[in-house]
Design a protein around this motif. Structure first.
Motif, short mmCIF file in Angstrom:
data_model
loop_
_atom_site.label_atom_id
_atom_site.label_comp_id
_atom_site.label_asym_id
_atom_site.label_seq_id
_atom_site.Cartn_x
_atom_site.Cartn_y
_atom_site.Cartn_z
N ARG A 170 -47.71 23.52 19.82
CA ARG A 170 -49.02 22.87 19.76
C ARG A 170 -49.13 22.07 18.46
O ARG A 170 -48.75 22.58 17.40
N ALA B 7 -50.29 20.79 25.80
CA ALA B 7 -50.94 21.31 24.59
C ALA B 7 -51.40 20.17 23.68
O ALA B 7 -52.46 20.26 23.06
N ASP C 176 -55.30 19.83 22.64
CA ASP C 176 -55.73 19.81 21.25
C ASP C 176 -56.46 18.50 20.92
O ASP C 176 -57.42 18.49 20.14
#
Length: 201
Positions: A19, A70, A74
């Protein structure tokens, strides 16, 4: 696929592995000119009376060693768009009357029709992002086996799923009341979304 992706997301969030994090996710955004399309009410799907669908082509770069899903999660969350999910796009026409939605393509390629049965077909591929104002019909017509979408929603609004003529009367009243989000889901507070949606008459 959804169950596997849910497990991956859980593990990634627990460990932070693969991530970028909310602070660095915006660094993976490429400047892109928005493509806008308006749709008329087709009798079943109202679409939005004023605001266009926005598509950013190839707007998200996926850093080496990072999970593309991811990265998109985010990025959306960094800009205040939450309740993220990983899946495909439903293969039947539907829309949301009380909330806007953003769809980021993490993997593969799919043919998606926006605007209802009389709308337009777009091929979306990894790195593309589509921002749907409330009321916008959408349906996946075909997709690669590995087609993966990350969806999210702005803070204001309530999720619903409309598919029938019986949904129309309430939808026609609720769609115009959904407010403009404070931030563009990928370009943030200075992104094109607020200008495009406020400017559109």
């Amino acid at each position: 696929m959804a169950v596997l992706e849910d497990l991956k997301e859980y593990a990634e969030r627990a460990t932070g592995l693969r991530r970028p994090g909310k602070r660095t996710a915006p660094d993976l955004v490429r400047p892109r000119k928005p493509q806008t399309v308006r749709f008329k009410d087709d009798g079943l799907v109202p679409n939005h009376p004023r605001w266009p669908l926005i598509i950013y082509r190839g707007a998200v770069a996926f850093g080496k060693g990072l999970d593309p899903a991811a990265v998109i999660e985010d990025l959306f969350e960094a800009n205040g768009w939450g309740d993220t999910w990983r899946n495909g796009i439903y293969d039947y026409v539907h829309y949301h009357s009380r909330i806007h939605e953003v769809l980021g393509i993490a993997r593969g390629k799919g043919r998606v029709r926006f605007g209802g049965n009389k709308g337009r077909i777009f091929t979306l591929k990894a790195g593309d992002v589509a921002v749907l104002p409330a009321g916008t019909g959408h349906q996946c017509l075909s997709a690669d086996d590995d087609f993966l979408v990350v969806g999210a929603y702005p803070p204001a609004g309530t999720y619903d799923e409309c598919t029938t003529a019986q949904d129309r009367p309430k939808s026609l009243k609720s769609i115009p009341k959904v407010p403009v989000p404070r931030k563009d889901p990928i370009y943030g507070v200075d992104g094109p979304l607020a200008k495009l949606w406020k400017k559109a008459k």
